[in-house]
Design an enzyme around this catalytic site. Structure first.
Site, mmCIF file in Angstrom:
data_model
loop_
_atom_site.group_PDB
_atom_site.id
_atom_site.type_symbol
_atom_site.label_atom_id
_atom_site.label_comp_id
_atom_site.label_asym_id
_atom_site.label_seq_id
_atom_site.Cartn_x
_atom_site.Cartn_y
_atom_site.Cartn_z
ATOM 1 C CE LYS A 10 -4.448 1.293 1.983
ATOM 2 N NZ LYS A 10 -5.448 1.014 3.035
ATOM 3 N NE ARG B 116 -21.953 -2.769 4.125
ATOM 4 C CZ ARG B 116 -20.830 -3.335 3.696
ATOM 5 N NH1 ARG B 116 -19.683 -3.025 4.249
ATOM 6 N NH2 ARG B 116 -20.862 -4.231 2.742
ATOM 7 C CD GLU C 178 -19.617 -1.877 8.637
ATOM 8 O OE1 GLU C 178 -18.703 -1.090 8.327
ATOM 9 O OE2 GLU C 178 -19.845 -2.938 8.014
#
Length: 626
Positions: free
Chosen positions: A279, A392, A364
């Protein structure tokens, strides 16, 4: 520049192999330069430059379908599909989105923004392809972070039943699924997917199965093979699901990527290609601090430091400070996050009280039900979550928390308009979907002081579900002279005048104060009432307001349907109130990307727009009743 020769999908195939690395560097330089000016997602995009190039070299877009999980790593994909000029308006109102958008290009196969969705969407494409008899390829790209989401595993379980090709790219830039990259694993991958290997394996198994002795030998070979694979092959989780595993492969070696992707295309069934990437690759500040450059504001390229450093407290800072202070005296206070300890302000809490801090990953739904279990076990969990992500877990909020009336505190961050991330991230539905749930209390603070008071009240004075929603960004320091104690279901009167009553929720209190000043300038008075509670509704306040004012203006940074204004209007209608009502709210629509100030103006919830509606309704009488 090589990059300037790429103006549509497929143009990269005209680039000589010897120039691939040069093109990759040009792409990185371009992204760093543009994002340093506009802001955006940098580290994730720098990490997938070569992977994206390889995908575009192997697959034929837009006929083939590439689905990017979350989608914030699709900048190189946008460049390779002819959207280079759009980067000057990246994430600006009316400009290019920071996420894949089907309306932006036929090469964008699926609109994304939330995580763990790409395998499900890709699988849908695959099954549709089988039914319609078409022959395009389907590739779902998912990161190791998104693989913490349960939806990804639901999709993998379903994908194992597929008997036609489906390529899943696992972009691994952090989680150590395997320590080894290169030689042995690439060799095993090529061997196991080659035509010769498959034919020999199938032929041997058929021959041996014709006799009893041969069947036992075949079974022994299978057991031995599986034991060796457990040792040699790091993807046995996928293999045991019935999904072929290839890799891991170096995600910054285009030649290796092309070979493994071509092998993946030959698999009759689902195949996971495990790609190891870095990354922030190629830009030292982003490699050192990938989290900070995940979503960055404009920055100085030489140092990586923000161009406009902010030294004022934001709502996340206030939340962080209060949580840490409360934890000193409340040993049963716990904090929960779904992979956002930094973004929600829980990083300090995690460092000070690690035994009471729980990061459950991008999950979540699990976070909400896990919090319910914590509450039943004697803790007071505070689940800090972005408004758009809490959507969600709606069923878990209803079924696992509110139905049992458990003391779970929802600290709802990024509520209202959030700006440049656009439709998928605007937190504009929470007042509607939370206030309809029995047992749920919904609050919104007008400023940073009230956020602190509400958080203490929710943790220390309540014993049932409670949500506190607050916006992104700088915490308003105004109206600090009004700090009446929090009482359940009670609003706060800031100015008690006549004629017009401005009843505002949370961030809109500041706007209401501005509107009052404008009204005073043209000779009209107005009360300003801080609603504080969306649920329960302060009916006594509404009754008084309806008797003392000819016009009531409700103000909220939420969609109109099911919001605070709707609840007020329903009550006022029920009691037969003799006053006019204007409901200032966001349109019942998705709000695109752009700065918050621009979006407030476009959605007509800024002070000037509200003033115009009041003048039309109260002074000139040209606006119809709400």
């Amino acid at each position: 520049m090589i990059l300037e020769t790429i103006n549509k999908p497929g143009d990269i195939r005209q680039v000589d192999k010897e120039n691939w690395d040069e093109l990759a560097q040009e792409i990185r330089d371009f992204l760093i330069e543009k994002i340093s000016m506009t802001g955006g997602h940098l580290a994730s995009n720098l990490g997938v430059v070569e992977l994206t190039m390889a995908l575009h070299l192997v697959f034929d877009l837009p006929e083939d379908k590439i689905i990017w999980d979350v989608g914030h790593q699709a900048y190189t994909h946008k460049l390779l599909t002819g959207r280079r000029e759009g980067f000057d308006s990246l994430r600006k109102f009316g400009g290019m989105s920071g996420f894949p958008k089907r309306g932006e290009s036929p090469a964008d196969a699926f609109n994304t923004g939330h995580s763990s969705t790409s395998i499900s969407a890709g699988l849908g494409y695959v099954k549709a392809r089988e039914v319609t008899g078409e022959s395009y390829n389907v590739v779902s790209v998912i990161g190791d972070g998104s693989m913490t989401g349960g939806m990804a595993y639901e999709a993998l379980n379903n994908a194992a039943q597929v008997r036609s090709n489906f390529v899943i790219i696992l972009n691994d830039n952090e989680m150590s699924i395997s320590e080894n990259v290169g030689g042995l694993h690439l060799y095993l991958s090529a061997l196991r997917t080659s035509h010769g290997y498959s034919e020999i394996k199938n032929g041997v198994e058929k021959s041996l199965s014709r006799t009893n002795l041969g069947s036992r030998v075949a079974e022994g070979i299978r057991n031995t093979k599986n034991s060796l694979k457990q040792i040699l092959i790091p993807g046995m989780f996928f293999e045991n699901l019935g999904i072929t595993y290839l890799g891991p492969v170096d995600g910054h070696q285009i030649g290796q990527l092309i070979r493994v992707l071509q092998e993946a295309k030959r698999v009759n069934g689902p195949v996971v290609v495990h790609v190891k990437t870095v990354k922030g690759k190629g830009y030292e500040p982003a490699e050192r601090h990938p989290a900070r450059f995940h979503g960055t504001e404009p920055f100085e390229i030489e140092t990586g430091l923000p161009k406009n450093p902010k030294h004022v407290a934001n709502y996340q800072d206030v939340f962080s400070t209060v949580m840490c202070k409360m934890a000193r005296t409340q040993p049963n206070l716990a904090a929960v996050t779904a992979a956002m300890p930094g973004g929600t302000g829980l990083k300090r809490f995690a460092g000070m009280y690690p035994e009471r801090f729980f990061d459950v990953g991008i999950a979540e739904q699990h976070a909400v039900t896990f919090s319910a279990g914590l509450a039943l076990g004697g803790l007071i969990p505070v689940f800090a979550v972005y408004s758009s992500f809490l959507q969600r877990a709606y069923d878990q909020v209803v079924h696992d928390v509110c139905l049992q009336n458990l003391h779970v505190v929802f600290a709802i961050d990024r509520a209202g308009l959030v700006g440049s991330d656009g439709e998928t991230h605007q937190g504009i539905f929470d007042l509607s979907y939370l206030s309809e749930i029995p047992n749920m209390t919904v609050m919104a603070p007008k400023n940073k002081w009230e956020l602190a008071d509400m958080l203490r009240f929710a943790v220390g004075k309540m014993d049932s579900p409670v949500a506190i929603r607050y916006p992104r960004g700088t915490a308003w320091d105004g109206a600090r002279e009004w700090r009446a104690p929090i009482q359940i279901g009670k609003s706060e009167v800031l100015y008690d005048e006549n004629g017009i009553a401005l009843i505002a929720v949370g961030s809109m209190v500041k706007t209401a104060m501005e509107v009052r000043e404008m009204l005073h300038e043209i000779g009209y008075s107005a009360s300003v009432i801080n609603a504080r509670f969306v649920k329960p509704l302060d009916e006594a306040m509404l009754l008084r307001a309806s008797k003392d004012h000819r016009l009531i203006v409700t103000m909220e940074e939420n969609v109109r349907t099911g919001g605070f204004g709707d609840h007020c209007l329903e009550y006022l209608n029920d009691i037969g109130a003799d006053c006019r009502v204007i409901n200032v709210a966001l349109p019942d629509d998705y709000v695109e990307h752009g700065s918050v100030d621009v979006l407030r103006n476009e959605c007509c919830i800024d002070a000037q727009s509200v003033l115009k509606r009041i003048i039309a309704a109260y002074i000139t009488g040209t606006e119809q009743d709400t």
